[in-house]
Design a protein around this motif. Structure first.
Motif, PDB file in Angstrom:
ATOM      1  N   LYS A   1       0.859  -1.189   0.000  1.00 36.89           N
ATOM      2  CA  LYS A   1       0.000   0.000   0.000  1.00 36.89           C
ATOM      3  C   LYS A   1       0.894   1.238   0.000  1.00 36.89           C
ATOM      4  O   LYS A   1       1.750   1.389   0.872  1.00 36.89           O
TER       5      LYS A   1
ATOM      6  N   ASP B   1      -2.688  10.108   3.774  1.00 36.41           N
ATOM      7  CA  ASP B   1      -4.096   9.716   3.839  1.00 36.41           C
ATOM      8  C   ASP B   1      -4.864  10.708   4.717  1.00 36.41           C
ATOM      9  O   ASP B   1      -4.850  10.604   5.940  1.00 36.41           O
TER      10      ASP B   1
ATOM     11  N   ASP C   1       1.424   6.040   5.784  1.00 36.02           N
ATOM     12  CA  ASP C   1       0.476   5.148   5.110  1.00 36.02           C
ATOM     13  C   ASP C   1       1.051   4.535   3.835  1.00 36.02           C
ATOM     14  O   ASP C   1       0.338   3.868   3.083  1.00 36.02           O
TER      15      ASP C   1
ATOM     16  N   GLU D   1      -9.470   3.893   1.776  1.00 32.14           N
ATOM     17  CA  GLU D   1      -8.916   4.089   0.429  1.00 32.14           C
ATOM     18  C   GLU D   1      -7.854   3.051   0.082  1.00 32.14           C
ATOM     19  O   GLU D   1      -7.676   2.736  -1.090  1.00 32.14           O
TER      20      GLU D   1
ATOM     21  N   THR E   1      -0.695  -0.721   5.556  1.00 28.80           N
ATOM     22  CA  THR E   1      -1.133  -0.059   6.791  1.00 28.80           C
ATOM     23  C   THR E   1      -2.639   0.145   6.619  1.00 28.80           C
ATOM     24  O   THR E   1      -3.109   1.247   6.389  1.00 28.80           O
TER      25      THR E   1
HETATM   26 ZN    ZN Z   1      -4.914   4.689   4.616  1.00 31.91          ZN
END
Ligand code: ZN
Ligand code: BES
Ligand code: MN
Length: 491
Positions: A259, A264, A283, A344, A369
């Protein structure tokens, strides 16, 4: 820092600081340790007595002895029966911190050998010391250690011939340190473009292939879930695909997906007070681990082919932002009702997983994460492990145990997918609060058809506020060492 695999012992080495690792079984002193005590006129025994040192795991003490060594330190390794590679790492970390604090230039480190395996012992010692000594001062205007005595060389005593273990550890640590620094750097420094550039630099340095897919190319591939997250950011998304190919025909083909949210904000479901929005530069900790593993693997040259993937992007707010309730179509054709723009990561991973599976790999690992719920379940030090494939779960758990990183398997309870049912689309992106890390894993499952796949929720362990063992406050580089061990094990 220089490391030397030395034929010297604790009795013959001379230098600034000699540190001995002692298990509870090392006391009372016998054999070479008793001889060392005689050599330093009984000061070792005095140190043990004065500090009531029992060899307890994590305990340390140091004394000035003068002569061929200036300082003599001891570090506790706990019970001899429980001696682990992680114990070696932590002891080496404690010794390195001690030598630094005592303003020593050279350190002679005498540790017991783990399970008659000097190569693994040397590797673990170098990992522990290197990672403990790594300090990230990139964003400080002045280095307070400037001009101070620095530790220049660590001699691994009784480990002659173990240069390979040192070299392996140095490659691994370069990867961990890269991941730490990517994670710690703020979102105005590490952007999707910077992650992409980092991947290209790794490719150039280690003879790997790197393809960066721009927004238009991702559109052509139908990556509507990933691109939905990218809508509000002024920074362009960068889909990273870095490939390591071994010289011969590959033993296996693997994909590692991270990710890569460089920030974020939560999107229109903006993160509220107390939700740690100011920490959301971390993130991309999954992507950082993926790039760190790539940097190590590019040097270690294992026999598996490895694809390193991250759909890098920033989750922001603007008039262009995806709205709660919007429906996105992922690259496998599935439709998603975005009932929460703050979930997301799974949207970006959906398209990244579809992309990974199309590469026809034997296994996929993702690191993300992904959920605060996983931190609630397992705390800051343990990552969640989700898979329906027991062999893959075992392989990852074995790799993690060797690497000294903690994972705990959580269930992929199929029934909980009911929580993601949507009236209008194939699924929603979030379910009810209870079991939030499980529904996240079940959501991801919709984007992997048949390839063995494991999802690692690393929201807790990628960052630490406190110094502990070989970790320093900041990004930890969590995941890199497990990934490297896992890939190496496919040889
Ligand atoms: Zn996130
Ligand atoms: N990036 C967060 C998860 C996170 C939280 C990582 C804390 C590290 C520390 C993720 O995108 C997120 O916002 N998850 C939400 C999901 C929820 C909206 C279903 C969460 O965990 O609250
Ligand atoms: Mn979020």
């Amino acid at each position: 820092m220089e490391f030397h695999a030395s034929a010297q012992t604790c009795l013959t080495w001379s230098g600034d600081c000699l540190v001995i690792g002692l298990t509870e079984a090392s006391l009372p002193l016998t054999g070479p340790l008793a001889d060392l005590n005689t050599q330093v006129s009984g000061l070792l025994q005095e140190l043990i007595d004065e500090t009531e040192f029992t060899g307890k795991d994590g305990s340390t003490a140091v004394i000035r002895v003068g002569g061929t060594v200036k300082k003599l330190g001891i570090v506790g390794l706990g019970s001899a029966d429980d001696l682990s590679l992680e114990g070696i790492r932590r002891a080496a970390a404690a010794a390195a911190r001690m030598a630094k604090k005592e303003k020593c230039t050279t350190l002679g480190l005498s540790l017991p050998t783990y399970q008659n395996d000097p190569a693994q012992t040397a590797q673990a010692a170098v990992e522990g010391a290197t990672l403990a000594l790594h300090q990230d001062k990139r964003f400080k205007s002045e280095d307070k250690d400037n001009g101070k005595v620095v530790l220049e060389a660590i001699h691994l005593l009784d480990l002659a011939g173990q240069e390979a273990g040192i070299t392996t550890a140095q490659a691994v640590c370069e990867g961990v340190i890269l991941a730490r620094e990517l994670t710690s750097a703020p979102a105005n420094v590490v952007t999707p473009a910077v992650l992409a550039q980092t991947a290209q630099e790794i490719a150039a340095a280690h003879g790997m292939d790197c393809e960066i897919l721009e927004r238009e190319q991702c559109e052509a591939l139908g990556m509507g879930a990933y691109l939905g997250v990218a809508l509000a950011s002024d920074l362009p998304p960068k889909f990273i695909h870095l490939t390591y190919r071994p010289a011969g025909s590959p033993s296996r083909k693997l994909a590692i997906v991270g990710k890569g949210l460089t920030f974020d904000s939560g999107g229109l479901n903006i993160k509220g007070p107390g939700s740690g929005i100011e920490m959301m530069k971390i993130d991309m900790g999954g992507a950082a681990a993926v790039l760190g593993a790539a940097k190590a693997i590019g040097q270690l040259k294992p026999n598996a082919e490895v694809h390193f993937i991250s759909a890098a992007v920033e989750n922001m707010i603007s008039g262009k932002a995806m709205r709660p309730g919007d429906i996105l179509t992922a690259s496998n054709g599935k439709t998603i009702e975005v009932n929460n723009t703050d979930a997301e990561g799974r949207l970006t991973l959906a398209d990244a997983l579809v992309f990974a599976e199309k590469l026809d790999v034997d296994a996929i690992v993702d690191l993300a994460t992904l959920t605060g719920a996983c931190i609630v379940a397992l705390g800051d030090d343990i990552a969640g492990l989700f898979t329906e494939d027991d062999d893959l779960a075992n392989a990852l758990s074995t790799a993690a145990a060797t690497a000294g990183e903690k994972f705990w398997r959580l269930p992929m309870e199929a029934k909980y997918f009911e929580g993601l049912k949507s009236i209008v689309a194939d699924m929603k992106n979030t379910g009810p609060r209870p079991g939030g890390s499980i529904t996240a894993a079940l959501f991801l499952k919709q984007f992997v058809e048949k390839t063995p796949w494991v999802h690692l929720d690393v929201a807790g362990p990628v960052w630490t506020e406190k110094e502990s063992g070989y970790n320093n406050p900041g990004g930890t580089g969590f995941g890199v060492r497990t990934l490297v061990e896992w890939v190496k094990a496919q040889d």
